[in-house]
Design a protein around this motif. Structure first.
Motif, PDB file in Angstrom:
ATOM      1  N   MET A 142       0.840  -1.200   0.000  1.00 25.64           N
ATOM      2  CA  MET A 142       0.000   0.000   0.000  1.00 25.64           C
ATOM      3  C   MET A 142       0.873   1.246   0.000  1.00 25.64           C
ATOM      4  N   ILE A 143       1.957   1.197   0.807  1.00 21.62           N
ATOM      5  CA  ILE A 143       2.710   2.428   1.070  1.00 21.62           C
ATOM      6  C   ILE A 143       3.784   2.711   0.022  1.00 21.62           C
ATOM      7  N   ILE A 144       4.436   1.643  -0.504  1.00 20.65           N
ATOM      8  CA  ILE A 144       5.546   1.882  -1.436  1.00 20.65           C
ATOM      9  C   ILE A 144       5.120   2.692  -2.678  1.00 20.65           C
ATOM     10  N   PRO A 145       4.040   2.282  -3.388  1.00 18.48           N
ATOM     11  CA  PRO A 145       3.651   3.097  -4.545  1.00 18.48           C
ATOM     12  C   PRO A 145       3.265   4.514  -4.151  1.00 18.48           C
ATOM     13  N   MET A 146       2.657   4.635  -2.956  1.00 19.02           N
ATOM     14  CA  MET A 146       2.269   5.959  -2.499  1.00 19.02           C
ATOM     15  C   MET A 146       3.495   6.831  -2.270  1.00 19.02           C
ATOM     16  N   LEU A 147       4.546   6.233  -1.650  1.00 18.12           N
ATOM     17  CA  LEU A 147       5.786   6.981  -1.429  1.00 18.12           C
ATOM     18  C   LEU A 147       6.401   7.387  -2.756  1.00 18.12           C
ATOM     19  N   LEU A 148       6.397   6.435  -3.706  1.00 16.97           N
ATOM     20  CA  LEU A 148       6.951   6.705  -5.026  1.00 16.97           C
ATOM     21  C   LEU A 148       6.260   7.916  -5.648  1.00 16.97           C
ATOM     22  N   LEU A 149       4.938   7.913  -5.546  1.00 19.88           N
ATOM     23  CA  LEU A 149       4.153   8.998  -6.116  1.00 19.88           C
ATOM     24  C   LEU A 149       4.453  10.314  -5.398  1.00 19.88           C
ATOM     25  N   ILE A 150       4.647  10.219  -4.078  1.00 22.65           N
ATOM     26  CA  ILE A 150       4.938  11.440  -3.327  1.00 22.65           C
ATOM     27  C   ILE A 150       6.301  11.995  -3.728  1.00 22.65           C
ATOM     28  N   ILE A 151       7.268  11.079  -3.954  1.00 18.51           N
ATOM     29  CA  ILE A 151       8.579  11.542  -4.411  1.00 18.51           C
ATOM     30  C   ILE A 151       8.445  12.252  -5.756  1.00 18.51           C
ATOM     31  N   LEU A 152       7.674  11.638  -6.674  1.00 16.59           N
ATOM     32  CA  LEU A 152       7.495  12.238  -7.996  1.00 16.59           C
ATOM     33  C   LEU A 152       6.845  13.616  -7.884  1.00 16.59           C
ATOM     34  N   LEU A 153       5.791  13.683  -7.052  1.00 23.13           N
ATOM     35  CA  LEU A 153       5.102  14.960  -6.887  1.00 23.13           C
ATOM     36  C   LEU A 153       6.028  15.992  -6.249  1.00 23.13           C
ATOM     37  N   GLY A 154       6.844  15.523  -5.277  1.00 18.24           N
ATOM     38  CA  GLY A 154       7.793  16.416  -4.632  1.00 18.24           C
ATOM     39  C   GLY A 154       8.793  16.980  -5.611  1.00 18.24           C
ATOM     40  N   ASP A 155       9.253  16.120  -6.527  1.00 17.11           N
ATOM     41  CA  ASP A 155      10.187  16.542  -7.564  1.00 17.11           C
ATOM     42  C   ASP A 155       9.587  17.680  -8.395  1.00 17.11           C
ATOM     43  N   VAL A 156       8.328  17.502  -8.812  1.00 19.07           N
ATOM     44  CA  VAL A 156       7.638  18.535  -9.591  1.00 19.07           C
ATOM     45  C   VAL A 156       7.527  19.818  -8.778  1.00 19.07           C
ATOM     46  N   LEU A 157       7.186  19.664  -7.518  1.00 18.28           N
ATOM     47  CA  LEU A 157       6.996  20.829  -6.657  1.00 18.28           C
ATOM     48  C   LEU A 157       8.294  21.623  -6.543  1.00 18.28           C
ATOM     49  N   ILE A 158       9.415  20.891  -6.311  1.00 21.69           N
ATOM     50  CA  ILE A 158      10.702  21.571  -6.141  1.00 21.69           C
ATOM     51  C   ILE A 158      11.113  22.267  -7.437  1.00 21.69           C
ATOM     52  N   THR A 159      10.878  21.575  -8.579  1.00 22.83           N
ATOM     53  CA  THR A 159      11.258  22.170  -9.860  1.00 22.83           C
ATOM     54  C   THR A 159      10.414  23.408 -10.166  1.00 22.83           C
ATOM     55  N   GLY A 160       9.116  23.313  -9.881  1.00 21.16           N
ATOM     56  CA  GLY A 160       8.222  24.337 -10.394  1.00 21.16           C
ATOM     57  C   GLY A 160       8.022  25.541  -9.492  1.00 21.16           C
ATOM     58  N   ILE A 161       8.285  25.367  -8.195  1.00 22.79           N
ATOM     59  CA  ILE A 161       7.856  26.393  -7.236  1.00 22.79           C
ATOM     60  C   ILE A 161       8.538  27.730  -7.483  1.00 22.79           C
ATOM     61  N   GLU A 162       9.815  27.695  -7.963  1.00 24.64           N
ATOM     62  CA  GLU A 162      10.550  28.941  -8.166  1.00 24.64           C
ATOM     63  C   GLU A 162       9.920  29.792  -9.278  1.00 24.64           C
ATOM     64  N   ARG A 163       9.271  29.085 -10.216  1.00 27.51           N
ATOM     65  CA  ARG A 163       8.717  29.792 -11.366  1.00 27.51           C
ATOM     66  C   ARG A 163       7.312  30.339 -11.058  1.00 27.51           C
ATOM     67  N   LEU A 164       6.755  29.841  -9.959  1.00 32.39           N
ATOM     68  CA  LEU A 164       5.351  30.140  -9.673  1.00 32.39           C
ATOM     69  C   LEU A 164       5.227  31.491  -8.978  1.00 32.39           C
ATOM     70  N   ASN A 165       4.918  32.527  -9.737  1.00 30.08           N
ATOM     71  CA  ASN A 165       4.677  33.833  -9.119  1.00 30.08           C
ATOM     72  C   ASN A 165       3.519  34.512  -9.832  1.00 30.08           C
ATOM     73  N   LEU A 166       3.192  35.694  -9.383  1.00 30.13           N
ATOM     74  CA  LEU A 166       2.022  36.384  -9.923  1.00 30.13           C
ATOM     75  C   LEU A 166       2.174  36.621 -11.421  1.00 30.13           C
ATOM     76  N   ASN A 167       3.415  36.899 -11.803  1.00 32.48           N
ATOM     77  CA  ASN A 167       3.703  37.164 -13.201  1.00 32.48           C
ATOM     78  C   ASN A 167       3.361  35.962 -14.081  1.00 32.48           C
ATOM     79  N   PHE A 168       3.695  34.766 -13.552  1.00 30.22           N
ATOM     80  CA  PHE A 168       3.423  33.525 -14.289  1.00 30.22           C
ATOM     81  C   PHE A 168       1.924  33.330 -14.468  1.00 30.22           C
ATOM     82  N   LEU A 169       1.174  33.673 -13.437  1.00 23.99           N
ATOM     83  CA  LEU A 169      -0.274  33.454 -13.492  1.00 23.99           C
ATOM     84  C   LEU A 169      -0.974  34.479 -14.380  1.00 23.99           C
ATOM     85  N   THR A 170      -0.361  35.630 -14.608  1.00 25.73           N
ATOM     86  CA  THR A 170      -1.078  36.690 -15.316  1.00 25.73           C
ATOM     87  C   THR A 170      -0.457  37.031 -16.669  1.00 25.73           C
ATOM     88  N   SER A 171       0.425  36.171 -17.188  1.00 26.96           N
ATOM     89  CA  SER A 171       1.039  36.467 -18.481  1.00 26.96           C
ATOM     90  C   SER A 171       0.513  35.555 -19.569  1.00 26.96           C
TER      91      SER A 171
END
Lengths: 291, 305
Positions: free
Chosen positions: A27-56
């Motif tokens: 139950m937990i291993i695939p969930m952890l895997l998915l959390i790692i993947l989501l975490g990777d996306v979060l770390i990559t994308g968060i720097e780009r996420l600002n008001l300018n990105f949302l309104t351009s």
């Protein structure tokens, strides 16, 4: 009949413990895997996420590009889809649950709905392309996209609404009839309000599905490079998943960063919708337990 | 006088009720219309195609190059591509999902179940485009560290992500099947001195097997029709291979490729998407119907208990 060997109880317990651990880790291993993947996306994308990105608007330069038309397109699309699909789906569910006799037609409709719910979404895209885009001449418009999306989520809405209606206790209906209500009065004034939270939960999940669907929109012809805001239901449009797809398929890594930022926006929306629906259901269950 | 008014009012109400009933009857027929619509559109779109390309070439050929100068219309490379990615996905998802559903239905304390169920539901809602991103930009580079000759687009990494994608659905459906097994059977087994492990593997699982089979078929159908993951990460190269490290093209990815490209409508190249769509629809329909049949069988089995 299987035959059981006599086993000492201690060994029984160890086997059970091991079994528990194996199942829990499955139950937990695939969930952890998915959390790692989501975490990777979060770390990559968060720097780009600002008001300018949302309104351009989208741009050839990754650092200037934004998702304003995509957000508006998706919102518009989902709004129209909801307006079209919800009344149709809920009334079909009412007919199936409250009116229909269990005759052959009933079973045909039931099998059809079950099958439609698992037809690949891309096939709905081809249906929408032929009927709405070509035959009805709606071209690559938001309306054509919304109609296609409505067909796609209609079976989901019907199935969840039926479950919601089915859960309304028999005694409540009997009480209405005893007070002299007609069938529709009973449905409109008592059954629907009682089932409403559960219907809403299903509707929210269906809408969430519509926000994330990509394939039918590609077929119906959503475009990815839009430099104006869609204002009429007949205008061309883009949607968040289409924008993400466009950025993923570009070779420059800066665009992948944009894609992950847009994914964060998409997932946050989904998470919010899911949280609302879980919250509603939790409240309802609590209430029901008090009956 | 008062009686007459009452009668008129009752008649007006009855008339209104009839209109309402008819209107919502119409909306329930809409689903049948949609199903007919899908059939007609796919057939109507592919008939002109089959007047130019013979059925034997379509179903017998092993080369798929409709967009090239030297055109071949054998669908097998697309079919094997689709089957290969789905096979990877199911191989990945099945063991985990089965054990996880056993955990949720048979072993988990109530509190854990209440914790995991909403999480699984949320995970089931992650859009497939996100899994496409995972497959292409995260999983493929990972896998390339271990498998050096893995192509940049491969059915392996697309299949793995597809496996993760179908897991929530497979877990939920198999758990439903397991929970539908009447508790009398478990209690009987415990009364005979069996432990949890024996009860689950020898009593509960065999009793739920048709329900689980239905769940698996539905998941396969979902994998066959999955579009974005394979369009992004499995490649666009029709390839008759069973090597998961290579790049393949699935039926869905082909339809996306043509739709996003600049193939002029009305040409035979363009009409291929309807023939491919029809094949895909046929495949998934068979899966769905079998799944539905198994589910009915399973539900009837314990209906009397």
């Amino acid at each position: 009949m299987p035959r059981y060997k006599r086993q000492p109880i201690a060994r029984h317990r160890i086997v059970d413990k091991l079994f528990f651990i194996v199942c829990l880790s499955a139950m937990i291993i695939p969930m952890l895997l998915l959390i790692i993947l989501l975490g990777d996306v979060l770390i990559t994308g968060i720097e780009r996420l600002n008001l300018n990105f949302l309104t351009s608007f989208p741009s050839r330069k990754p650092q200037n590009a934004g998702i304003l038309p995509a957000i508006l397109g998706s919102s518009y699309l989902v709004l129209l889809t909801g307006i079209i699909a919800l009344p149709l789906g809920i009334s079909a569910a009412i007919y199936m649950e409250e009116y229909s006799k269990k005759n052959r037609l009933y079973y045909i409709i039931e099998i059809t709905i079950a099958n439609l719910a698992s037809v690949p979404s891309i096939i709905y895209g081809m249906l929408g392309l032929t009927i709405f885009v070509r035959a009805l001449g709606l071209e690559r418009s938001i309306l054509a996209g919304a109609l296609t999306m409505s067909l796609l989520i209609l079976p989901i809405i019907i199935i969840t609404s039926r479950e919601a209606l089915h859960a309304v206790p028999r005694t409540i209906r009997d009480g209405c009839y005893a007070l002299g209500a007609t069938r529709w009065q009973m449905i409109w004034q008592i059954v629907l309000p009682t089932a409403f939270p559960n219907i809403l939960t299903g509707a929210i999940l269906a809408i969430a599905r519509a926000i994330g669907e990509t394939a039918p929109l590609i077929i119906v012809g959503a475009v990815s490079y839009i430099t104006f805001l869609p204002i009429s239901p007949f205008s061309e449009f883009t949607a968040l998943p289409i924008q993400i797809l466009n950025w993923i398929s570009r070779p420059q890594p800066e665009f992948a960063v944009n894609a992950s930022a847009a994914i964060i926006v998409l997932l946050t929306t989904m998470l919010l919708l899911n949280a609302i629906s879980i919250f509603i259901r939790y409240r309802v269950n609590k209430q029901r337990n008090n009956w | 006088m008062r009686n007459r008014n009452n009668k008129l009012r009752r008649e007006a109400i009855a008339r209104k009720e009839r209109y309402i009933e008819r209107a919502i009857f119409g909306s329930s027929l809409l689903s049948i219309l949609i199903a007919i619509g899908i059939f007609v559109v796919l057939l109507w779109g592919s008939l002109p195609f089959f007047s130019e390309v013979s059925l034997t070439e379509f179903f017998g050929g092993t080369k798929w190059t409709p967009l090239f100068h030297d055109k071949h219309f054998g669908i097998w490379p697309l079919v094997t591509g689709t089957l290969l990615t789905s096979a990877v996905a199911i191989t990945m998802a099945l063991p985990f999902s089965l054990l996880a559903s056993i955990y949720l239905s048979e072993l988990a304390p109530r509190k854990h179940r209440q914790l995991f169920k909403p999480i699984i539901e949320i995970l089931a809602g992650i859009p497939t485009i996100v899994y496409g991103y995972f497959a292409l930009l995260i999983v493929t580079p990972w896998l390339q560290q271990w498998i050096p000759d893995l192509a940049g687009f491969s059915s392996l990494s697309a299949g793995i992500c597809m496996g993760i994608m179908i897991m929530p659905m497979l877990i939920t459906l198999s758990e439903d099947a397991l929970r539908a097994v009447p508790s009398e059977l478990r209690e009987g087994s415990y009364a005979l001195g069996a432990n949890k492990f024996t009860t689950v593997t020898k009593i509960v699982l065999p009793s739920a097997i048709s329900g689980i089979g239905s769940a698996i078929l539905l998941s396969i159908s979902r994998a066959l029709g999955e579009t974005m993951i394979v369009a992004i990460a499995a490649g666009q190269k029709p390839n008759l291979t069973f090597d998961p490290r290579e790049s393949v093209e699935t039926m869905t990815a082909y339809i996306v490729q043509v739709s996003m490209g600049d193939t002029p409508t009305g040409t035979v190249e363009y009409r291929t998407i309807f023939a491919v769509g029809l094949t895909l629809f046929g495949l998934t329909l068979i899966m769905n119907l079998c799944s539905y049949y198994l589910k009915q069988k399973f539900q009837n089995k314990y209906a009397s208990l």
